[in-house]
Design an enzyme around this catalytic site. Structure first.
Site: not given
Ligand SMILES: [Cu+2]
Lengths: 116, 339
Positions: B95, B135, B137-139
């Site tokens: 992200h 998450a 930091g991810e999606m």
């Protein structure tokens, strides 16, 4: 011929272990082999074993790579470290209950120990 | 592990023929390597059997960027089929273009894995599927929000109904559909597999020599064993300058400090860079690392030791690893519902 022998052996050995336990009525030692990334007792792959209070399990590595033995169970918490082929580690269970014992390196190696 | 009867039959035939007449020194002669062939049947849970409708829905979801908070990152952004179901980056980018700590693992053959992710913190694909969506930091997506967004689209309402009749669009069916699609992403036949099945020339002499080194002097198969070339275990490889606790974050056992899951070697040629932190660009660099017996000795996996491989043994190992690349599988991208 070979096959017959290996099929028969576990039964004989199993009876021997049981008789020993009855005869002494205390502190038996059961060998659990670590073989092909599985726990094996008397040639049979196992995921559970029942022992008596005071008994000892001996974990013996038969594989050409390292295994570990640990438990984070309430009954008993221990980390026997890792050891190579041919070596073994023992753990004695002095309370009744249930413990989950695993190899940290190979989490598929899992055995439920019931202590009576 | 189940073995395929046909494979065993063919492997045996090779042994027989070789014993009779051929004097070649091929290692094929002495062993049955059928354990290196992928079991045709993919493991699947009883409560989420693979069906066409489920695979199709899972594929739509997998490639739909609207599953992310930004509506811009899909599962397929990092697990890109054109890059070996990974991303070609040392570590993942999530992200807001934030760079993450660990490399994107390929999702090839995850169906056969008893534990998911580098540290094994998820057991099933269903348990794993929603993790990266949530998450930050991810999606970076709110799961209730994504359920609402999907439910607003007739295309998805129909697809979920076809796949999971009466179950609705929920976190559970979302996870089940994604997991089902992932179960279809499996390795295909490689030159190595054809060689195991008895095609003597499917793999070069160099690659055959490499397989011998792989099983023996190279000590690779101590961990990279079986058709998926993994022990599904966790090892600290002594990577220089890496202080990620790895599996220790999940299980506080000393040997697991800095240990990560043994990845598959299937299609390994396609998934550079390598290691959980992407520190090596090439297979040659990876082999040099193992040849040194690792760099950081603190809590190093006890199977690691200097190998003293010759230049030709190293080259043959690379040739063998490249013989594990399967036939390409065309992936036809789905049309996503827009209303
Ligand atoms: Cu082990």
């Amino acid at each position: 011929m070979q096959k017959q022998l290996t099929q028969k052996r576990p039964h004989v050995a199993f009876i021997a272990t049981a008789m020993l336990a009855v005869a002494t009525a205390q502190a038996a030692e059961v060998t659990v082999n670590q073989h092909d990334k599985a726990f094996v007792i008397e040639g049979n792959k196992v995921e559970a074993v029942t022992i008596n209070v005071g008994d000892t399990l001996r974990f013996k590595n038969d594989d050409p790579f390292f295994h570990n033995i640990f438990s984070l169970s309430d009954l008993k918490t221990f980390d026997l470290g890792s050891f190579p082929k041919g070596q073994s580690k023992t753990v004695t269970f002095d309370k009744a209950g249930m413990a989950e014992v695993e190899c940290a390196i190979h989490p598929e190696m899992y055995i439920e120990v019931t202590v009576k | 592990m189940k073995t395929h009867p046909t494979f065993i039959h063919m492997a045996r035939k090779v042994v027989f023929m070789t014993c009779l007449g051929m004097t070649a020194t091929s290692i094929q002669a002495s062993e049955d390597y059928s354990r290196f062939l992928r079991p045709a049947e993919v493991p699947q849970p009883d409560n989420n059997r693979i069906t066409t409708a489920r695979v199709e829905l899972g594929k739509m979801l997998f490639f739909d960027p609207r599953l992310s908070g930004s509506n811009w990152i899909s599962c397929g952004t990092c697990h890109n089929p054109a890059l070996g179901w990974s991303d070609g980056l040392p570590t993942a980018v999530g992200h807001g273009m934030g760079v993450l700590e660990r490399a994107t693992p390929t999702i090839l053959n995850t169906a056969y894995q008893p534990l998911q992710l580098w540290d094994g913190r998820a057991r099933t694909l269903e348990q794993q599927a929603l993790g990266p969506i949530k998450a930050t930091g991810e999606m970076n997506q709110d799961l209730d929000e994504v359920i609402k967004e999907l439910s607003a689209l007739k295309g998805y309402r129909d697809a979920f109904e076809d796949a999971y009749p009466g179950e609705g669009i929920t976190k559970e069916t979302l996870a089940k559909a994604l997991a089902t699609y992932e179960r279809t992403i499996v390795s295909t036949e490689s030159p190595f597999d054809r060689w195991v099945k008895g095609e003597t020339h499917a793999m070069s002499q160099t690659a055959q020599k490499g397989f011998e080194v792989f099983l023996g002097k190279g000590r690779c198969a101590l961990c990279h064993d079986g058709f998926n070339f993994t022990d599904n275990g966790f090892h600290n490889l002594g990577l220089k300058g890496d202080d990620d606790p790895g599996r220790y974050g999940i299980r506080k056992i000393k040997i697991l400090k800095g240990a990560f899951k043994t990845p598959t070697l299937r299609d390994i040629e396609l998934t550079a860079p390598y290691m959980h932190n992407g520190m090596y660009k090439t297979l040659e660099e990876v082999i040099e690392h193992y040849d040194r017996g690792g760099d950081t000795k603190d809590n190093l996996d006890p199977n690691m030791q200097p190998l003293h491989l010759t230049a030709s043994e190293k080259a043959s190992l690379v040739a063998f690893l490249k013989a594990l690349t399967g036939e390409p599988t065309p992936v036809i991208l789905p049309r996503l519902p827009i209303e």
